[in-house]
Enzyme design. Structure first.
Site, PDB file in Angstrom:
ATOM      1  CG  ASP A 196       1.443   6.991  -4.651  1.00 49.67           C
ATOM      2  OD1 ASP A 196       0.791   6.317  -3.844  1.00 49.67           O
ATOM      3  OD2 ASP A 196       1.112   8.124  -5.035  1.00 49.67           O
ATOM      4  CE  LYS A 218       2.964  -5.328  -3.054  1.00 44.79           C
ATOM      5  NZ  LYS A 218       4.250  -6.047  -2.942  1.00 44.79           N
TER       6      LYS A 218
END
Length: 406
Positions: A196, A218
């Protein structure tokens, strides 16, 4: 002093009788390891420290409140002598020698038939260090080896296949030193890390080049929701035989969706280890000098997610009930909605002049603190340009250290 080295060996004492003479500080330090080894422990001493007495009361050792007597070592496999009576120690040591029982003496190592090494443990590995008459050096070497195994700086790869596995690791509030020892070790053993943005990013730079680091923000989501895509990534890499770490900020189960990931892994038949982390709800206020509880000020603290506005139909928070509490409120993910939250708390009875502190990027070099009240916090957060991640603390505990941050 003998020119020969001591022969190191691991004693399997489970169910076997061990006699300990004396119940002072030395015994207090040695008994936990004997208990953990499953030994059948007979403790002989007229008195004991409070900690040793608690072990006896818990049934972990059998305590006979008396002095040593000839014959006490009958049937023993191992003896530990820790009393402050040299004459009794010598007599007891002679009995152990006559019975061919390995005996440790805290008062005279040279007269003993066995020495206690400095020991430490890390994930199934026991480290034992002997340096003869230099116990401090033994402890220093032990600590260095154990710390290296725990944080991964001492490479000790496993050579037995463990199958697919995933560890959900709480990385703490941001400072890389605040991840747990176990979390850091698992990170060092990982083949794949799904991270994260709020995790301790500095730790990622320490990973070996072969480790694949995946930024969870992403991951290409395609037709999946973000969390579903993360779940699938964990499962895919684990099924490929990789050791996978899901590195999360704070604690996996405090607004971290850790349970969703654990359930997905369980459904896929993949073992999951949950490593708790230091939650920002208490660590960030602490780093800013704010205790979430304090005697005579707050006897409770409540942690609330502020990512949903109070008037949103999807909110699960009883803001009216929270407004009636007298303790500390800690809000996570609340920067965007703090004005509406503060107004709601005031509308339901919390005093408008209640102190509020907003701590941005707590525990990191970029940490900063903005102080306000419920009446002013919305405007002040906007004026100061406060941005996530930030922790909001509401309550009288804020005033305990506010004078240092004005």
């Amino acid at each position: 002093m003998s020119e020969h080295f001591a022969y190191p060996v691991g004693l399997r004492l489970s169910g076997r009788r061990v006699v300990v003479l004396g119940a002072g500080q030395v015994a207090q330090r040695r008994l936990p390891a004997l208990i953990a080894a499953g030994a059948d422990i007979l403790l002989i001493s007229p008195s004991a420290t409070a900690s040793v007495e608690a072990m006896a009361e818990a049934g972990e050792v059998r305590w006979e409140r008396r002095r040593y007597q000839e014959g006490d070592f009958e049937g023993a496999w191992y003896v530990l002598i820790t009393t402050d009576d040299p004459e009794a120690n010598a007599t007891a040591s002679a009995e152990a020698e006559a019975r061919r029982i390995w005996c440790v003496r805290s008062d005279d190592a040279e007269a003993a038939s066995a020495w206690t090494p400095a020991t430490g443990r890390s994930e199934g590995v026991t480290v034992a260090v002997l340096t003869g008459q230099d116990p401090r050096r033994s402890a220093a070497v032990r600590d260095a080896v154990v710390e290296g195994l725990r944080d991964g700086t001492l490479a000790a790869p496993r050579h037995r296949s463990r199958g697919p596995r995933v560890a959900l690791v709480g990385g703490g509030p941001g400072d890389p030193d605040l991840i747990t020892v176990r979390g850091r070790r698992l990170l060092a053993e990982a083949d794949v890390v799904v991270a994260d943005r709020l995790g301790p990013r500095d730790l990622l730079d320490e990973l070996p080049p072969h480790v694949e680091v995946i930024d969870a923000a992403k991951i290409p989501y395609g037709r999946f929701m973000a969390q579903e895509a993360i779940n699938n990534a964990l499962i895919e890499h684990a099924k490929a035989g990789k050791s996978v770490v899901r590195l999360k900020g704070g604690d996996p189960f405090v607004f971290g969706r850790g349970m969703e990931e654990a359930e997905a892994l369980a459904e896929a038949g993949i073992p999951c280890t949950v490593v708790p982390g230091i939650s920002s709800s208490i660590s960030v206020p602490g780093a800013a000098g704010i205790p979430v509880t304090h005697r005579g000020v707050a006897h409770e603290f409540t942690v609330v997610s502020g990512h949903v506005a109070p008037d949103d139909p999807s909110s699960l928070v009883d803001w009216a009930a929270l407004a009636r509490l007298r303790g500390t409120l800690v809000l996570l993910m609340a920067v965007e909605k703090i004005g509406a939250i503060a107004a709601t708390l005031v509308a339901h009875g919390r005093a408008a002049d209640t102190p509020v502190a907003v701590v941005q990027e707590g525990t990191t070099p970029a940490q900063r603190r903005v102080d306000a009240t419920l009446a002013t916090v919305g405007e002040k957060v906007a004026a100061e340009g406060v941005r996530p991640p930030a922790v909001v603390v509401i309550g009288d505990v804020v005033a305990l250290s506010a004078r240092d941050h004005r």
